[in-house]
Design a protein around this motif. Sequence first.
Motif, PDB file in Angstrom:
ATOM      1  N   ILE A   9       1.138  -0.608  -5.803  1.00 55.76           N
ATOM      2  CA  ILE A   9       1.728  -1.614  -4.908  1.00 55.76           C
ATOM      3  C   ILE A   9       0.813  -1.828  -3.693  1.00 55.76           C
ATOM      4  O   ILE A   9       0.550  -2.964  -3.290  1.00 55.76           O
ATOM      5  CB  ILE A   9       3.133  -1.161  -4.459  1.00 55.76           C
ATOM      6  CG1 ILE A   9       4.045  -1.025  -5.688  1.00 55.76           C
ATOM      7  CG2 ILE A   9       3.725  -2.142  -3.454  1.00 55.76           C
ATOM      8  CD1 ILE A   9       5.345  -0.300  -5.417  1.00 55.76           C
ATOM      9  N   LEU A  10       0.302  -0.735  -3.147  1.00 55.39           N
ATOM     10  CA  LEU A  10      -0.593  -0.844  -1.984  1.00 55.39           C
ATOM     11  C   LEU A  10      -1.968  -1.374  -2.389  1.00 55.39           C
ATOM     12  O   LEU A  10      -2.667  -1.990  -1.603  1.00 55.39           O
ATOM     13  CB  LEU A  10      -0.776   0.526  -1.323  1.00 55.39           C
ATOM     14  CG  LEU A  10       0.467   1.185  -0.706  1.00 55.39           C
ATOM     15  CD1 LEU A  10       0.141   2.604  -0.258  1.00 55.39           C
ATOM     16  CD2 LEU A  10       0.978   0.357   0.473  1.00 55.39           C
ATOM     17  N   GLY A  11      -2.386  -1.034  -3.639  1.00 58.64           N
ATOM     18  CA  GLY A  11      -3.726  -1.415  -4.103  1.00 58.64           C
ATOM     19  C   GLY A  11      -4.776  -0.366  -3.772  1.00 58.64           C
ATOM     20  O   GLY A  11      -5.965  -0.600  -3.959  1.00 58.64           O
ATOM     21  N   TRP A  12      -4.365   0.774  -3.276  1.00 61.56           N
ATOM     22  CA  TRP A  12      -5.322   1.854  -2.987  1.00 61.56           C
ATOM     23  C   TRP A  12      -4.627   3.206  -3.038  1.00 61.56           C
ATOM     24  O   TRP A  12      -3.411   3.307  -2.943  1.00 61.56           O
ATOM     25  CB  TRP A  12      -5.987   1.662  -1.619  1.00 61.56           C
ATOM     26  CG  TRP A  12      -5.056   1.593  -0.448  1.00 61.56           C
ATOM     27  CD1 TRP A  12      -4.499   0.452   0.074  1.00 61.56           C
ATOM     28  CD2 TRP A  12      -4.538   2.682   0.340  1.00 61.56           C
ATOM     29  NE1 TRP A  12      -3.681   0.773   1.137  1.00 61.56           N
ATOM     30  CE2 TRP A  12      -3.691   2.133   1.329  1.00 61.56           C
ATOM     31  CE3 TRP A  12      -4.719   4.060   0.307  1.00 61.56           C
ATOM     32  CZ2 TRP A  12      -3.023   2.899   2.275  1.00 61.56           C
ATOM     33  CZ3 TRP A  12      -4.050   4.842   1.262  1.00 61.56           C
ATOM     34  CH2 TRP A  12      -3.213   4.259   2.226  1.00 61.56           C
ATOM     35  N   ALA A  13      -5.462   4.236  -3.222  1.00 61.78           N
ATOM     36  CA  ALA A  13      -4.983   5.622  -3.188  1.00 61.78           C
ATOM     37  C   ALA A  13      -5.869   6.401  -2.251  1.00 61.78           C
ATOM     38  O   ALA A  13      -7.076   6.129  -2.161  1.00 61.78           O
ATOM     39  CB  ALA A  13      -5.061   6.229  -4.588  1.00 61.78           C
ATOM     40  N   GLU A  14      -5.281   7.382  -1.567  1.00 64.16           N
ATOM     41  CA  GLU A  14      -6.117   8.256  -0.747  1.00 64.16           C
ATOM     42  C   GLU A  14      -6.654   9.362  -1.637  1.00 64.16           C
ATOM     43  O   GLU A  14      -5.897   9.994  -2.388  1.00 64.16           O
ATOM     44  CB  GLU A  14      -5.311   8.849   0.407  1.00 64.16           C
ATOM     45  CG  GLU A  14      -6.233   9.520   1.384  1.00 64.16           C
ATOM     46  CD  GLU A  14      -5.501  10.204   2.524  1.00 64.16           C
ATOM     47  OE1 GLU A  14      -4.439   9.715   2.929  1.00 64.16           O
ATOM     48  OE2 GLU A  14      -6.031  11.241   2.965  1.00 64.16           O
ATOM     49  N   PHE A  15      -7.963   9.578  -1.592  1.00 61.25           N
ATOM     50  CA  PHE A  15      -8.588  10.594  -2.442  1.00 61.25           C
ATOM     51  C   PHE A  15      -9.777  11.165  -1.693  1.00 61.25           C
ATOM     52  O   PHE A  15     -10.671  10.413  -1.290  1.00 61.25           O
ATOM     53  CB  PHE A  15      -9.030   9.954  -3.769  1.00 61.25           C
ATOM     54  CG  PHE A  15      -9.594  10.931  -4.754  1.00 61.25           C
ATOM     55  CD1 PHE A  15      -8.758  11.784  -5.471  1.00 61.25           C
ATOM     56  CD2 PHE A  15     -10.967  11.000  -4.974  1.00 61.25           C
ATOM     57  CE1 PHE A  15      -9.275  12.692  -6.381  1.00 61.25           C
ATOM     58  CE2 PHE A  15     -11.494  11.909  -5.887  1.00 61.25           C
ATOM     59  CZ  PHE A  15     -10.644  12.751  -6.591  1.00 61.25           C
ATOM     60  N   CYS A  16      -9.791  12.452  -1.490  1.00 60.79           N
ATOM     61  CA  CYS A  16     -10.870  13.112  -0.736  1.00 60.79           C
ATOM     62  C   CYS A  16     -11.102  12.436   0.611  1.00 60.79           C
ATOM     63  O   CYS A  16     -12.258  12.275   1.040  1.00 60.79           O
ATOM     64  CB  CYS A  16     -12.167  13.118  -1.545  1.00 60.79           C
ATOM     65  SG  CYS A  16     -12.136  14.212  -2.963  1.00 60.79           S
ATOM     66  N   GLY A  17     -10.021  11.984   1.240  1.00 61.82           N
ATOM     67  CA  GLY A  17     -10.147  11.351   2.558  1.00 61.82           C
ATOM     68  C   GLY A  17     -10.661   9.923   2.502  1.00 61.82           C
ATOM     69  O   GLY A  17     -10.912   9.318   3.550  1.00 61.82           O
ATOM     70  N   LEU A  18     -10.829   9.362   1.302  1.00 58.81           N
ATOM     71  CA  LEU A  18     -11.308   7.982   1.173  1.00 58.81           C
ATOM     72  C   LEU A  18     -10.167   7.092   0.682  1.00 58.81           C
ATOM     73  O   LEU A  18      -9.236   7.578   0.044  1.00 58.81           O
ATOM     74  CB  LEU A  18     -12.437   7.898   0.129  1.00 58.81           C
ATOM     75  CG  LEU A  18     -13.646   8.806   0.321  1.00 58.81           C
ATOM     76  CD1 LEU A  18     -14.531   8.736  -0.918  1.00 58.81           C
ATOM     77  CD2 LEU A  18     -14.436   8.372   1.557  1.00 58.81           C
ATOM     78  N   ARG A  19     -10.283   5.795   0.956  1.00 56.16           N
ATOM     79  CA  ARG A  19      -9.362   4.840   0.354  1.00 56.16           C
ATOM     80  C   ARG A  19     -10.008   4.294  -0.904  1.00 56.16           C
ATOM     81  O   ARG A  19     -11.012   3.576  -0.829  1.00 56.16           O
ATOM     82  CB  ARG A  19      -9.090   3.676   1.290  1.00 56.16           C
ATOM     83  CG  ARG A  19      -7.906   3.917   2.137  1.00 56.16           C
ATOM     84  CD  ARG A  19      -7.442   2.639   2.794  1.00 56.16           C
ATOM     85  NE  ARG A  19      -6.389   3.010   3.737  1.00 56.16           N
ATOM     86  CZ  ARG A  19      -5.581   2.166   4.322  1.00 56.16           C
ATOM     87  NH1 ARG A  19      -5.710   0.868   4.085  1.00 56.16           N
ATOM     88  NH2 ARG A  19      -4.647   2.587   5.142  1.00 56.16           N
ATOM     89  N   ILE A  20      -9.442   4.633  -2.060  1.00 54.55           N
ATOM     90  CA  ILE A  20      -9.999   4.195  -3.332  1.00 54.55           C
ATOM     91  C   ILE A  20      -9.144   3.040  -3.858  1.00 54.55           C
ATOM     92  O   ILE A  20      -7.915   3.184  -3.979  1.00 54.55           O
ATOM     93  CB  ILE A  20      -9.977   5.366  -4.349  1.00 54.55           C
ATOM     94  CG1 ILE A  20     -10.797   6.561  -3.830  1.00 54.55           C
ATOM     95  CG2 ILE A  20     -10.445   4.912  -5.725  1.00 54.55           C
ATOM     96  CD1 ILE A  20     -12.287   6.346  -3.753  1.00 54.55           C
ATOM     97  N   ALA A  21      -9.769   1.897  -4.150  1.00 56.05           N
ATOM     98  CA  ALA A  21      -9.013   0.772  -4.705  1.00 56.05           C
ATOM     99  C   ALA A  21      -8.483   1.153  -6.088  1.00 56.05           C
ATOM    100  O   ALA A  21      -9.218   1.729  -6.896  1.00 56.05           O
ATOM    101  CB  ALA A  21      -9.925  -0.456  -4.819  1.00 56.05           C
ATOM    102  N   VAL A  22      -7.216   0.864  -6.333  1.00 49.86           N
ATOM    103  CA  VAL A  22      -6.614   1.167  -7.641  1.00 49.86           C
ATOM    104  C   VAL A  22      -5.829  -0.060  -8.098  1.00 49.86           C
ATOM    105  O   VAL A  22      -4.806  -0.406  -7.507  1.00 49.86           O
ATOM    106  CB  VAL A  22      -5.651   2.381  -7.574  1.00 49.86           C
ATOM    107  CG1 VAL A  22      -5.166   2.725  -8.976  1.00 49.86           C
ATOM    108  CG2 VAL A  22      -6.321   3.588  -6.958  1.00 49.86           C
ATOM    109  N   ASP A  23      -6.331  -0.715  -9.140  1.00 50.71           N
ATOM    110  CA  ASP A  23      -5.646  -1.900  -9.649  1.00 50.71           C
ATOM    111  C   ASP A  23      -4.490  -1.498 -10.563  1.00 50.71           C
ATOM    112  O   ASP A  23      -4.500  -0.413 -11.153  1.00 50.71           O
ATOM    113  CB  ASP A  23      -6.629  -2.766 -10.473  1.00 50.71           C
ATOM    114  CG  ASP A  23      -7.768  -3.285  -9.604  1.00 50.71           C
ATOM    115  OD1 ASP A  23      -7.591  -3.364  -8.376  1.00 50.71           O
ATOM    116  OD2 ASP A  23      -8.837  -3.601 -10.168  1.00 50.71           O
ATOM    117  N   THR A  24      -3.533  -2.407 -10.704  1.00 48.42           N
ATOM    118  CA  THR A  24      -2.428  -2.187 -11.640  1.00 48.42           C
ATOM    119  C   THR A  24      -2.999  -1.893 -13.023  1.00 48.42           C
ATOM    120  O   THR A  24      -3.959  -2.540 -13.450  1.00 48.42           O
ATOM    121  CB  THR A  24      -1.559  -3.467 -11.719  1.00 48.42           C
ATOM    122  OG1 THR A  24      -1.192  -3.812 -10.390  1.00 48.42           O
ATOM    123  CG2 THR A  24      -0.312  -3.244 -12.548  1.00 48.42           C
TER     124      THR A  24
END
Length: 276
Positions: free
Chosen positions: A58-73
């Motif tokens: 829904i947000l279009g991103w995930a937090e991973f290792c302190g980074l914002r990683i784009a995550v598509d549906t």
Amino acid sequence: MPVIRHVSPHERLTARLRAAGCVFAEDEARLLIDAAPTPEALERMAGRRVAGLPLEHILGWAEFCGLRIAVDTGVFVPRRRTEFLVRQAAALLDASRLALSAGPAPVVVDLCCGSGAVGAALAALAGPAELHCADIDPAAVACARTNVLPLGGEVHEGDLYAPLPAGLRGRVRLLAVNAPYVPSADIETMPQEARVHEPRACLDGGADGLQVQRRVAAGARQWLAPGGHVLIETSRRQAAQTAGILRRHGLAARVLRSEELGATVVAGALPPSAGR
Ligand SMILES: C[S@@+](CC[C@H](N)C(=O)[O-])C[C@H]1O[C@@H](n2cnc3c(N)ncnc32)[C@H](O)[C@@H]1O
């Protein structure tokens, strides 16, 4: 006179998300409110979350290792436990840089890359490397490109090693792999967010969960540089089998475990003197 307490939009949304079973309802409500450009957009986003869509989609991103990683549906949401794979990979890269000192940047491959979270985190956190990511799913490849190309990496589309440039054979210093490892029969016991909203090919590792890992191990020797490492995320239950698979392909394997993250990784090393 009765005291009328004002209920904030954040409290209202938190209660709604909690009722829908969201464990981190307060945090999620804050993230949705911050991300929504209008009240109507917030209502749509909240409705999708209540219906069970992963927050990250829904947000279009995930937090991973302190980074914002784009995550598509439709693309696998990187999990917190996979940060352990990144930490172990970064430590091995540091050690090999110390040992080799001069020479070109080490070749790093993120196989079965999904959003490219592992490769992106390594590019951002583990010093200069020649980074290649690969996945069989075109949606994952497109998503990984948005995360990895700005960091100087490349993303290839195809089955395991097949799409990698042939010139990488025998030169890969670090092969990081979070391939599907859930046994087929266990998928129906997974939370709805994964079972319904992530493609089955992201999760399904075949009857015993180890089918993709077997194919990864079978190819590793051809692609690794002498002294190079493959790191495979697995489950605690499957770790001994994953290690056994790597040993059968001539790699020295050890099991690494983080209780903090609930994560298990098996590291396989190609001996420095290895022939192919
Ligand atoms: C568990 S997800 C992990 C994604 C990513 N590594 C991460 O940790 O966020 C597994 C990924 O493997 C990919 N995959 C499955 N089979 C594959 C194959 N034969 N070749 C390449 N990629 C594959 C799926 O498309 C999916 O993106």
